[in-house]
Structure formats: C-alpha cells, structure tokens
Design a protein around this motif. Structure first.
Motif, PDB file in Angstrom:
ATOM      1  N   ILE A   1      29.279  52.417 -35.129  1.00  0.00           N
ATOM      2  CA  ILE A   1      28.316  51.343 -35.366  1.00  0.00           C
ATOM      3  C   ILE A   1      29.033  50.113 -35.938  1.00  0.00           C
ATOM      4  CG2 ILE A   1      26.373  50.649 -36.808  1.00  0.00           C
ATOM      5  CD1 ILE A   1      25.503  52.334 -34.498  1.00  0.00           C
ATOM      6  N   VAL A   2      29.991  50.344 -36.828  1.00  0.00           N
ATOM      7  CA  VAL A   2      30.744  49.222 -37.402  1.00  0.00           C
ATOM      8  C   VAL A   2      31.535  48.493 -36.316  1.00  0.00           C
ATOM      9  CG1 VAL A   2      32.657  48.650 -38.940  1.00  0.00           C
ATOM     10  CG2 VAL A   2      30.860  50.179 -39.731  1.00  0.00           C
ATOM     11  N   ILE A   3      32.200  49.258 -35.435  1.00  0.00           N
ATOM     12  CA  ILE A   3      32.959  48.630 -34.347  1.00  0.00           C
ATOM     13  C   ILE A   3      32.027  47.840 -33.434  1.00  0.00           C
ATOM     14  CG2 ILE A   3      34.419  49.087 -32.339  1.00  0.00           C
ATOM     15  CD1 ILE A   3      35.486  51.531 -33.810  1.00  0.00           C
ATOM     16  N   LEU A   4      30.875  48.433 -33.132  1.00  0.00           N
ATOM     17  CA  LEU A   4      29.902  47.731 -32.299  1.00  0.00           C
ATOM     18  C   LEU A   4      29.413  46.462 -32.988  1.00  0.00           C
ATOM     19  CD1 LEU A   4      28.171  47.655 -29.738  1.00  0.00           C
ATOM     20  CD2 LEU A   4      26.491  49.098 -30.912  1.00  0.00           C
ATOM     21  N   GLY A   5      29.188  46.530 -34.297  1.00  0.00           N
ATOM     22  CA  GLY A   5      28.757  45.345 -35.035  1.00  0.00           C
ATOM     23  C   GLY A   5      29.812  44.252 -35.023  1.00  0.00           C
ATOM     24  N   GLU A   6      31.099  44.638 -35.126  1.00  0.00           N
ATOM     25  CA  GLU A   6      32.175  43.643 -35.071  1.00  0.00           C
ATOM     26  C   GLU A   6      32.210  42.945 -33.719  1.00  0.00           C
ATOM     27  OE1 GLU A   6      35.610  45.889 -35.978  1.00  0.00           O
ATOM     28  OE2 GLU A   6      35.230  45.965 -38.166  1.00  0.00           O
ATOM     29  N   HIS A   7      31.998  43.696 -32.631  1.00  0.00           N
ATOM     30  CA  HIS A   7      31.992  43.076 -31.308  1.00  0.00           C
ATOM     31  C   HIS A   7      30.784  42.161 -31.132  1.00  0.00           C
ATOM     32  CE1 HIS A   7      35.162  45.955 -30.438  1.00  0.00           C
ATOM     33  NE2 HIS A   7      35.345  45.375 -29.263  1.00  0.00           N
ATOM     34  N   LEU A   8      29.644  42.558 -31.735  1.00  0.00           N
ATOM     35  CA  LEU A   8      28.472  41.688 -31.650  1.00  0.00           C
ATOM     36  C   LEU A   8      28.668  40.423 -32.466  1.00  0.00           C
ATOM     37  CD1 LEU A   8      25.601  44.345 -31.862  1.00  0.00           C
ATOM     38  CD2 LEU A   8      26.321  43.038 -29.859  1.00  0.00           C
ATOM     39  N   GLN A   9      29.412  40.505 -33.574  1.00  0.00           N
ATOM     40  CA  GLN A   9      29.741  39.296 -34.326  1.00  0.00           C
ATOM     41  C   GLN A   9      30.613  38.356 -33.494  1.00  0.00           C
ATOM     42  OE1 GLN A   9      28.825  38.143 -37.296  1.00  0.00           O
ATOM     43  NE2 GLN A   9      27.463  39.877 -37.744  1.00  0.00           N
ATOM     44  N   MET A  10      31.466  38.927 -32.659  1.00  0.00           N
ATOM     45  CA  MET A  10      32.297  38.105 -31.791  1.00  0.00           C
ATOM     46  C   MET A  10      31.462  37.354 -30.767  1.00  0.00           C
ATOM     47  SD  MET A  10      35.357  40.879 -31.242  1.00  0.00           S
ATOM     48  CE  MET A  10      36.138  39.923 -29.940  1.00  0.00           C
ATOM     49  N   VAL A  11      30.310  37.941 -30.403  1.00  0.00           N
ATOM     50  CA  VAL A  11      29.440  37.284 -29.429  1.00  0.00           C
ATOM     51  C   VAL A  11      28.940  35.954 -29.980  1.00  0.00           C
ATOM     52  CG1 VAL A  11      27.244  37.492 -28.198  1.00  0.00           C
ATOM     53  CG2 VAL A  11      28.784  39.450 -28.326  1.00  0.00           C
ATOM     54  N   LYS A  12      28.718  35.880 -31.316  1.00  0.00           N
ATOM     55  CA  LYS A  12      28.261  34.625 -31.903  1.00  0.00           C
ATOM     56  C   LYS A  12      29.261  33.496 -31.657  1.00  0.00           C
ATOM     57  CE  LYS A  12      25.552  36.651 -35.668  1.00  0.00           C
ATOM     58  NZ  LYS A  12      25.376  36.723 -37.137  1.00  0.00           N
ATOM     59  N   ALA A  13      30.544  33.859 -31.636  1.00  0.00           N
ATOM     60  CA  ALA A  13      31.590  32.860 -31.373  1.00  0.00           C
ATOM     61  C   ALA A  13      31.887  32.731 -29.885  1.00  0.00           C
ATOM     62  CB  ALA A  13      32.856  33.235 -32.132  1.00  0.00           C
ATOM     63  N   GLU A  14      30.987  33.250 -29.046  1.00  0.00           N
ATOM     64  CA  GLU A  14      31.124  33.194 -27.583  1.00  0.00           C
ATOM     65  C   GLU A  14      32.411  33.876 -27.122  1.00  0.00           C
ATOM     66  OE1 GLU A  14      30.710  29.221 -26.223  1.00  0.00           O
ATOM     67  OE2 GLU A  14      28.656  28.998 -26.957  1.00  0.00           O
ATOM     68  N   LYS A  15      32.764  34.954 -27.844  1.00  0.00           N
ATOM     69  CA  LYS A  15      33.891  35.777 -27.434  1.00  0.00           C
ATOM     70  C   LYS A  15      33.351  37.144 -27.039  1.00  0.00           C
ATOM     71  CE  LYS A  15      37.146  33.503 -30.578  1.00  0.00           C
ATOM     72  NZ  LYS A  15      38.091  33.697 -31.714  1.00  0.00           N
ATOM     73  N   TYR A  16      33.588  37.507 -25.810  1.00  0.00           N
ATOM     74  CA  TYR A  16      33.046  38.745 -25.274  1.00  0.00           C
ATOM     75  C   TYR A  16      34.202  39.690 -24.976  1.00  0.00           C
ATOM     76  CZ  TYR A  16      29.032  35.693 -24.691  1.00  0.00           C
ATOM     77  OH  TYR A  16      28.020  34.812 -24.914  1.00  0.00           O
ATOM     78  N   ALA A  17      34.200  40.852 -25.657  1.00  0.00           N
ATOM     79  CA  ALA A  17      35.258  41.844 -25.456  1.00  0.00           C
ATOM     80  C   ALA A  17      34.628  43.220 -25.343  1.00  0.00           C
ATOM     81  CB  ALA A  17      36.253  41.809 -26.607  1.00  0.00           C
ATOM     82  N   GLN A  18      35.059  43.993 -24.362  1.00  0.00           N
ATOM     83  CA  GLN A  18      34.527  45.330 -24.182  1.00  0.00           C
ATOM     84  C   GLN A  18      35.134  46.291 -25.196  1.00  0.00           C
ATOM     85  OE1 GLN A  18      34.705  46.803 -20.215  1.00  0.00           O
ATOM     86  NE2 GLN A  18      33.612  45.067 -19.307  1.00  0.00           N
ATOM     87  N   MET A  19      34.341  47.295 -25.586  1.00  0.00           N
ATOM     88  CA  MET A  19      34.798  48.303 -26.534  1.00  0.00           C
ATOM     89  C   MET A  19      35.607  49.360 -25.789  1.00  0.00           C
ATOM     90  SD  MET A  19      31.391  48.695 -28.938  1.00  0.00           S
ATOM     91  CE  MET A  19      32.204  49.918 -29.962  1.00  0.00           C
ATOM     92  N   THR A  20      36.748  49.729 -26.357  1.00  0.00           N
ATOM     93  CA  THR A  20      37.670  50.657 -25.688  1.00  0.00           C
ATOM     94  C   THR A  20      37.636  52.052 -26.300  1.00  0.00           C
ATOM     95  OG1 THR A  20      39.452  49.909 -27.141  1.00  0.00           O
ATOM     96  CG2 THR A  20      39.197  48.779 -25.016  1.00  0.00           C
ATOM     97  N   THR A  21      36.552  52.395 -27.000  1.00  0.00           N
ATOM     98  CA  THR A  21      36.465  53.727 -27.605  1.00  0.00           C
ATOM     99  C   THR A  21      36.294  54.788 -26.521  1.00  0.00           C
ATOM    100  OG1 THR A  21      34.069  53.445 -27.867  1.00  0.00           O
ATOM    101  CG2 THR A  21      35.458  52.816 -29.722  1.00  0.00           C
TER     102      THR A  21
END
Length: 620
Positions: free
Chosen positions: A337-357
C-alpha cells in the motif's frame, strides 16, 4: 398512562437508541477512515490480542497473588497462635512454681521465726531446704533462679532466702509495690551480670493463710536464654517482637540474646504491620508483632518457577505467535500500500511509473495490476490527446492575455489625454506655480498606466491611484469637486485588474462633475458583506436618464471586444470586460442614477473568486 401510549413511548425510546447507536457507529467509522492502515493494524492488535492477554494474565496472577496472600495471612495467624502458646506455657510454668512455694505452709514458720544465732538459722535452713527445691530451676528449665524474701532481720542472705530489707530500694521491688498486685511480671536490667543483662522476674506476695504481719515475697527469675531457644526452635516465617509499653522484651531478630540491656521501644524502628496480637500478662499488656521475611514475593516466585514451562508456553501462544502473525500480515498489506501510495503521489507531478512488484493474487495485487493498466492507458492518451489539449489551452491563454493587454492599452492614451487637457485648461485660466504638483501627480498616473508587467494589483494600489487622479481633478475643478473614501482594512490586499477602479472614478469626474456648475462629491467605498466584495463609485453630479442606464448596464454585462468599436462608454466597457475575464460571470454590475442628482456604480464580486496579495500594497 394507557397501554397504547406506553407502547408509543417505548418505540420512541427504541428509535432514539438506534439513532444514537448509528451516530456513534458513524463517528467511529469516520475516525478509522482517517487513520493509516498501519495504525489500524496496531489498534486491532492492541484491542483484539494484547488487551485480552493482559486482562487474562492480570486476572490469573491476581488470583495467584490473592491465594498466596490468604495463605500467608493464615500462616501468620498460626504463627501468632504459636507465639501466644509459647508465652502461655512459660507463664503457666512460672505461675505453677510460684503457687507451689506460695502454698507450702511449712516455709512460713521458717521464714518468720526469730533466730538467736546463725547456728540456729543454719539448722532450721537444713531442715527446710528440701521445701525450697520443690521448684526445679537451672539451665534446662524456664526458671534460672528462685529467691524468697522475708522481713526478718535474723535471716542470713544466701541459699535462696534473703532479708527483705536488703532489696527495698531495688528497682524490681519498687515496681512490684507500685503495681499493687498479688503477682506481677517485672523486667529489669541487671548491671552486675556480664552474661545476662536482661532479667524477667515473676514476683508474688507470700501471704497464704498465715501471719500477715511479716512481709514475704517470692521472686522467680525467667531463664531468658532458655525461653529464647524455645521461641526460636519453632519455624516462624517472620521476625517476632514481643513488647510491653516501654521496651522490647523478646525478639527473634535480636542477635544479643540477652547479653545487653532491654532495648527501649522508642529506639526501635517498627514499621506498620497487619499481623499483631495482644497478650495479657498478669495485668500488663504484651504486644506481639510479626514481620514476614519477604514471604509473599518469594512464594510467588516459587510458584512461577515451578510452572516455568507453562508460563513460557503461554507467553509464546499469547504474545509471540500473535505478534509475529500480525507483523507479517501488516507488512504484507502496508508495504505494498505504501509503494502504491508513493506511485500515486508521483501522479500529482504528472509522472507515471508502473509498479514492478511481484504479481500477487489478493485484492491488493489486483489493485496494483489495475493501476499499471491505468498508467499504460494514461501514457498513451497523453501522447495523442492530452498534449494536443495542452497546446490548445496554451493558445487560448495567450490569446486572452493578448486581448487583455489590448484592452489595457486602449485606456492609457484616453486617460493621459484627459489628464493633459486638465493641466492645459488650468494653466490657461490661472498662471500659477501649482503646475509642479500637477506634473508630479501626472507622473504617477503615467508610470502606473504604462506598467505592462502586472495585469492585477491590490485594491489598495487602485485606491491610491484613484486618489491621485481625484487630486488632479481638484486642480482642474477647484472647490467644485471633493471626494471621500471608505475602505475596509480587510479589502486592501484583494487583487483587481489594473486601472478598473480609476476608470469608474474618471467617468464620475468627466460625465458627472463636469456637466454641472455646482459643487460635487465623489464617494468611493469598499466593504465585505455576506461573503461578497462590494465596490461602489458614486458622484453627486449630472446623473443620467433611465434609457442611458439600461444601455450602459447592458454593455457592462454583455459587451465583448467587438462592442468597443461603436460604444460611447469605452472606458467603462473596457473595465467591465477585464473584470468579467478575471472573476468570471458571477460578477454583478449595478447602476443607480437620477438626472441632476448623481450616479452610483456598484460592483459585487463573490469573495471565493478573489485572491489576495502576498506582498502587500505599494503607494501610488
């Protein structure tokens, strides 16, 4: 109250209770919804695991402690009974010995007869000596010494028989006489003996149905060491103190064993204890104190040690295993959930990265998979559609800014022309040195009007600019024009499009004051009412007809860029266009005018549409 009314009241109470439960449930749910997942897991662990364990173990150990405490209490009571029994046996033995001597009638003539010589006394002593040995005394009995005293001066001190006159001044005799009893127990300190400093004497009057004219006293000394051995041979899980009102008579915690004088009770630090008993020793009260030797804690430790394996197993089952399970489950949930939250925070900066878990099959794994799919679709959409939309928006913004700047540029020559005309006319009419002040005001106006860097300025700057313009008009009209400003402090830092307020002020001077010959006033107000910024520019000049009001108000509300070409109110329309562009269509324009009475322009702006200056205002 009828049955129907009772039923209605019951239903109402039940409804209120359900509503109360629903409200509490909603509050709890709302509170939990605002907690992090890790905190929720900790709360669940504490409430569902740790708290029940602590309560259960507390009750368990409390029961053990209570049982041990009750057992200790019972044992201390038995100890008190045993000490009392030991004292009673000693007291009975000493009393029996005293009674045996007291009731031996043959001793009375021997003690009372007047002897003419020592030889006669010795013959009588030898004849009565066996009577004195009816009482057993020595190292292995309770009695260490037997002494009989008689008020007979012909007696020879020794062999257990003594003249009473030789001890009348002694401490033990004085205390016996003061007690005024038939039998008394007298503790004294013997300073003559090195081995036995403590002497406990049983003193009895000897007046058994015989000549009471002669005073006789029996004194039996307790074998102190023998009694202490008897007291110590019993198993007491406590220190025993036997005290009278002044001293400690016996103590199992005393290492001196009678080799030192009695210890005064005032010099002994006896802490509070719950285990005490009182014993009546021939009219004197002896108090027995028991002090357990850390029995309760040691016994509890023994119980824990005896069942150590059970306690260890309980700790593992109740604490370690649940803690490990909660740790790994919490880590499994919160880490992703923390990793997912970090990626969603990146979305605010218009940075989209897929999770590699690593792929997982639970709900969080499904959520991560859907997130990766969403990121992929967004990236595709960004390349095709979103960037094109951004280019269009940039174009529209650039276009609007150009239009605003065009509108702004139209005001400057119009305004400067009127200002210069005022100076020219005044200079023609009166040749005065006031021109310097007018030129200074004009410089301020020109500097503000030609500043292209800021589209918006604080209301305070606009008001200062308008005041400079009014002072310039006072130079032109003289006493025919005056002005008054009422600006609330809370409005000073609200941002407005530049040169909007002064445009309405200019209109009031040119079309209001100039058209009449009487004295006029321009009133400028700014206030906040009902979450709305209310701006008002009023003059007491020429006014306008109702048709003119309708026409100007329509242009103010509905006019556009194209309307400027054929408009008679270019300045007003220009200002209204820029206000509408800046604040949107929620802005309200109002006109209130009467011919030859004056005109009032009112602008109402919702406060939520406004912005405030961060750096304050500057003087015009």
């Amino acid at each position: 109250m009828t049955r129907k009314s009772k039923s209605t009241a019951t239903r109402q109470e039940s409804t209120k209770f359900r509503q109360h439960v629903v409200r509490i449930s909603g509050d709890v749910t709302s509170y939990l919804n605002n907690l992090k997942l890790r905190d929720k897991m900790i709360i669940m662990c504490v409430i569902c695991v740790l708290l029940p364990i602590i309560v259960t173990d507390t009750i368990f150990f409390s029961l053990i402690y209570t049982a041990v405490k009750e057992r200790q209490k019972s044992e201390m009571k038995n100890t008190l009974d045993s000490v009392e029994s030991t004292i009673g046996n000693m007291s009975d033995y000493m009393t029996t010995a005293a009674v045996n001597l007291y009731t031996t009638k043959e001793l009375y003539p021997f003690l009372d007869d007047q002897y003419s010589s020592i030889h006669d006394y010795l013959i009588a002593y030898q004849a009565n000596s066996p009577l004195l040995h009816k009482v057993t005394f020595g190292n292995n009995t309770y009695i260490s010494k037997v002494q009989i005293y008689s008020d007979n001066q012909t007696l020879v001190n020794g062999g257990g028989v003594y003249r009473l006159g030789s001890v009348r001044d002694s401490d033990w005799y004085s205390r016996f006489i003061e007690s005024d009893r038939q039998l008394a127990v007298v503790p004294i300190d013997d300073s003559k003996s090195e081995a036995e400093k403590r002497v406990l004497s049983f003193v009895c009057r000897m007046d058994y149905n015989y000549n009471n004219k002669v005073e006789r006293v029996i004194k039996l000394n307790l074998n102190y060491n023998y009694f202490m051995r008897m007291l110590s041979q019993q198993y007491f899980a406590a220190d025993v103190y036997i005290c009278d009102s002044e001293r400690v008579i016996f103590s199992t915690a005393d290492p001196n064993r009678g080799t030192r004088p009695y210890l005064p009770l005032s010099e002994v630090d006896l802490p509070d204890t719950k285990f005490t008993s009182e014993y009546d020793m021939f009219g004197d009260t002896w108090t027995i104190y028991l002090y357990p030797n850390s029995y309760l804690s040691s016994y509890t430790a023994d119980v824990v040690m005896q069942h150590g394996e059970l306690f260890f197993i309980l700790v593992i089952i109740n604490v370690i295993l649940p803690a490990l399970a909660i740790y790994f489950i919490n880590r499994s949930i919160t880490q992703r959930i923390v990793i997912l939250g970090e990626h969603l925070q990146m979305v605010k900066a218009e940075k989209y990265a897929q999770m590699t878990t690593s792929p997982t099959k639970d709900e969080i794994g499904s959520l991560i998979e859907n997130y990766n799919l969403m990121v992929e679709q967004i990236e595709n959409m960004t390349e095709v559609v979103f960037k094109e939309k951004i280019r269009r928006q940039d174009y529209e913004l650039a276009k609007q800014r150009a239009e605003l700047q065009a509108l702004h540029s139209q005001i400057n020559p119009h305004f400067i022309f009127n200002a210069l005309e005022s100076i020219r006319m005044r200079s023609l009419l009166k040749q005065e040195s006031e021109t310097a002040e007018v030129i200074e005001l004009l410089a301020v106006l020109m500097r503000k009007s030609t500043d292209w860097w800021d589209d918006c300025v604080p209301l305070g700057d606009e008001i200062s600019f308008a005041e400079a313009y009014l002072r310039l008009q006072q130079y032109r009209f003289g006493e025919r024009i005056s002005y008054k400003m009422s600006i609330e402090d809370d409005c000073i830092d609200i941002m407005l499009p530049k040169l909007t307020m002064v445009t309405f002020v200019e209109n009031a001077c040119i079309h209001g004051v100039e058209g009449v010959a009487r004295n006029c006033m321009v009133l400028i107000t700014a206030e906040i009412s009902n979450e709305t910024l209310v701006l008002s520019i009023e003059d007491t000049g020429m006014g306008m007809s109702e048709d003119q009001q309708i026409e100007i108000l329509k242009e103010m509300r509905e006019g556009d860029i194209d309307s400027l070409r054929g408009s008679h109110s270019v300045g007003i329309l220009n200002a209204c266009l820029r206000l509408r562009r800046y604040f949107g269509d929620d802005i309200i324009f109002e006109i209130d005018s009467e011919p030859n009475a004056g005109t009032c322009f009112t602008i109402r702006i919702p406060l939520e549409k406004t912005k405030r200056s961060e750096g304050g205002t500057t003087d015009a």
